[in-house]
Design a protein around this motif. Sequence first.
Motif, PDB file in Angstrom:
ATOM      1  N   THR A   1       9.681 -17.686   3.578  1.00 50.61           N
ATOM      2  CA  THR A   1       8.637 -17.415   4.572  1.00 50.61           C
ATOM      3  C   THR A   1       7.992 -18.686   5.097  1.00 50.61           C
ATOM      4  O   THR A   1       7.238 -18.651   6.067  1.00 50.61           O
ATOM      5  N   GLY A   2       8.265 -19.814   4.456  1.00 48.03           N
ATOM      6  CA  GLY A   2       7.634 -21.070   4.848  1.00 48.03           C
ATOM      7  C   GLY A   2       6.304 -21.304   4.168  1.00 48.03           C
ATOM      8  O   GLY A   2       5.655 -22.321   4.424  1.00 48.03           O
ATOM      9  N   ALA A   3       5.894 -20.396   3.296  1.00 48.81           N
ATOM     10  CA  ALA A   3       4.605 -20.561   2.614  1.00 48.81           C
ATOM     11  C   ALA A   3       4.598 -21.797   1.731  1.00 48.81           C
ATOM     12  O   ALA A   3       3.561 -22.445   1.550  1.00 48.81           O
ATOM     13  N   ALA A   4       5.755 -22.148   1.181  1.00 49.60           N
ATOM     14  CA  ALA A   4       5.834 -23.327   0.317  1.00 49.60           C
ATOM     15  C   ALA A   4       5.543 -24.603   1.103  1.00 49.60           C
ATOM     16  O   ALA A   4       5.005 -25.573   0.565  1.00 49.60           O
ATOM     17  N   ASP A   5       5.879 -24.613   2.409  1.00 49.83           N
ATOM     18  CA  ASP A   5       5.667 -25.799   3.235  1.00 49.83           C
ATOM     19  C   ASP A   5       4.257 -25.855   3.821  1.00 49.83           C
ATOM     20  O   ASP A   5       3.701 -26.934   3.984  1.00 49.83           O
ATOM     21  N   ARG A   6       3.693 -24.696   4.119  1.00 44.50           N
ATOM     22  CA  ARG A   6       2.385 -24.695   4.780  1.00 44.50           C
ATOM     23  C   ARG A   6       1.225 -24.664   3.803  1.00 44.50           C
ATOM     24  O   ARG A   6       0.076 -24.607   4.193  1.00 44.50           O
ATOM     25  N   ASP A   7       1.530 -24.686   2.515  1.00 43.58           N
ATOM     26  CA  ASP A   7       0.485 -24.547   1.505  1.00 43.58           C
ATOM     27  C   ASP A   7       0.311 -25.851   0.737  1.00 43.58           C
ATOM     28  O   ASP A   7       0.933 -26.053  -0.291  1.00 43.58           O
ATOM     29  N   PRO A   8      -0.496 -26.783   1.231  1.00 40.22           N
ATOM     30  CA  PRO A   8      -0.615 -28.090   0.590  1.00 40.22           C
ATOM     31  C   PRO A   8      -1.443 -28.090  -0.688  1.00 40.22           C
ATOM     32  O   PRO A   8      -1.355 -28.999  -1.488  1.00 40.22           O
TER      33      PRO A   8
ATOM     34  N   ALA B   1       8.286 -12.389   6.915  1.00 39.05           N
ATOM     35  CA  ALA B   1       7.211 -12.173   5.943  1.00 39.05           C
ATOM     36  C   ALA B   1       7.120 -10.697   5.552  1.00 39.05           C
ATOM     37  O   ALA B   1       6.922 -10.362   4.376  1.00 39.05           O
ATOM     38  N   ASP B   2       7.254  -9.812   6.533  1.00 39.86           N
ATOM     39  CA  ASP B   2       7.163  -8.381   6.233  1.00 39.86           C
ATOM     40  C   ASP B   2       8.311  -7.930   5.324  1.00 39.86           C
ATOM     41  O   ASP B   2       8.118  -7.092   4.429  1.00 39.86           O
ATOM     42  N   ALA B   3       9.503  -8.486   5.549  1.00 43.31           N
ATOM     43  CA  ALA B   3      10.637  -8.157   4.678  1.00 43.31           C
ATOM     44  C   ALA B   3      10.390  -8.683   3.261  1.00 43.31           C
ATOM     45  O   ALA B   3      10.731  -8.014   2.273  1.00 43.31           O
ATOM     46  N   ALA B   4       9.784  -9.869   3.165  1.00 44.59           N
ATOM     47  CA  ALA B   4       9.471 -10.447   1.855  1.00 44.59           C
ATOM     48  C   ALA B   4       8.431  -9.592   1.134  1.00 44.59           C
ATOM     49  O   ALA B   4       8.512  -9.393  -0.089  1.00 44.59           O
ATOM     50  N   PHE B   5       7.458  -9.089   1.891  1.00 43.17           N
ATOM     51  CA  PHE B   5       6.454  -8.207   1.295  1.00 43.17           C
ATOM     52  C   PHE B   5       7.117  -6.979   0.692  1.00 43.17           C
ATOM     53  O   PHE B   5       6.808  -6.579  -0.449  1.00 43.17           O
TER      54      PHE B   5
ATOM     55  N   LEU C   1      -1.469 -13.282   5.579  1.00 43.50           N
ATOM     56  CA  LEU C   1      -2.323 -14.458   5.746  1.00 43.50           C
ATOM     57  C   LEU C   1      -1.692 -15.704   5.147  1.00 43.50           C
ATOM     58  O   LEU C   1      -1.879 -16.815   5.646  1.00 43.50           O
ATOM     59  N   GLN C   2      -0.941 -15.539   4.070  1.00 41.41           N
ATOM     60  CA  GLN C   2      -0.327 -16.682   3.393  1.00 41.41           C
ATOM     61  C   GLN C   2       1.139 -16.894   3.767  1.00 41.41           C
ATOM     62  O   GLN C   2       1.632 -18.013   3.705  1.00 41.41           O
ATOM     63  N   HIS C   3       1.822 -15.821   4.167  1.00 40.46           N
ATOM     64  CA  HIS C   3       3.262 -15.927   4.420  1.00 40.46           C
ATOM     65  C   HIS C   3       3.631 -15.785   5.894  1.00 40.46           C
ATOM     66  O   HIS C   3       4.798 -15.943   6.252  1.00 40.46           O
TER      67      HIS C   3
END
Length: 200
Positions: A182-189, A157-161, A149-151
């Motif tokens: 995963t891009g979570a840093a960019d999509r998480d304002p 994302a699955d590899a990061a998990f 949901l976040q990544h």
Amino acid sequence: MSQITVHPDPFTLIEYDANVIRSIVEDAAATAEFPTGVDIHLEVDEELFAPLVGTAADVADGKAMLWISGANFEDNRRPRHFSGEQAKNDLVVMLLRAKDRLSDDFKDAPPDNQLSRGARIAWDTYAVGRAARLGIPIRQPRQIYDFRLQHGFSDVADAAFERCWNAESMNWAGIQEICKETGAADRDPGKVPVDLLRQK
């Protein structure tokens, strides 16, 4: 020996026993190999019940400061009744994260109320994976879903998990790097005060 305090004591809105919870904290601390010289304070929010479940694990003045929704300790089969097994499961994970905060590896990590959603779930996954290896019963599919949901729902994302879940050791820089990958840093304002996203 750690001094363990539980608040409230006594509980007034729900039929929880602070002494019982205190003994479970002690057991969970032993399972997590939490440092015996560090005091532990647990705040149970008895006003929050399902589906508002969440936790926070911080360290202040050398003391582990834990917060948890009363719903986390609730028996899934008997609403508003205490589950000792569920309490230990959550407390082991929380104490693993508090133990991280006591180490140099996470000294630069912000308090839980300043963590991004992506960083929080990545750190949780690292802690939950370790808890599973300590024998704590864990629903891995639930953790994978929360992570996605976040990544993102992707191979990256699955590899990061898998990296978070299987890591024997990780640091705050590693958590941040995963969020970048995963891009979570960019999509998480924004930030979240506590993780109130997981449904029981």
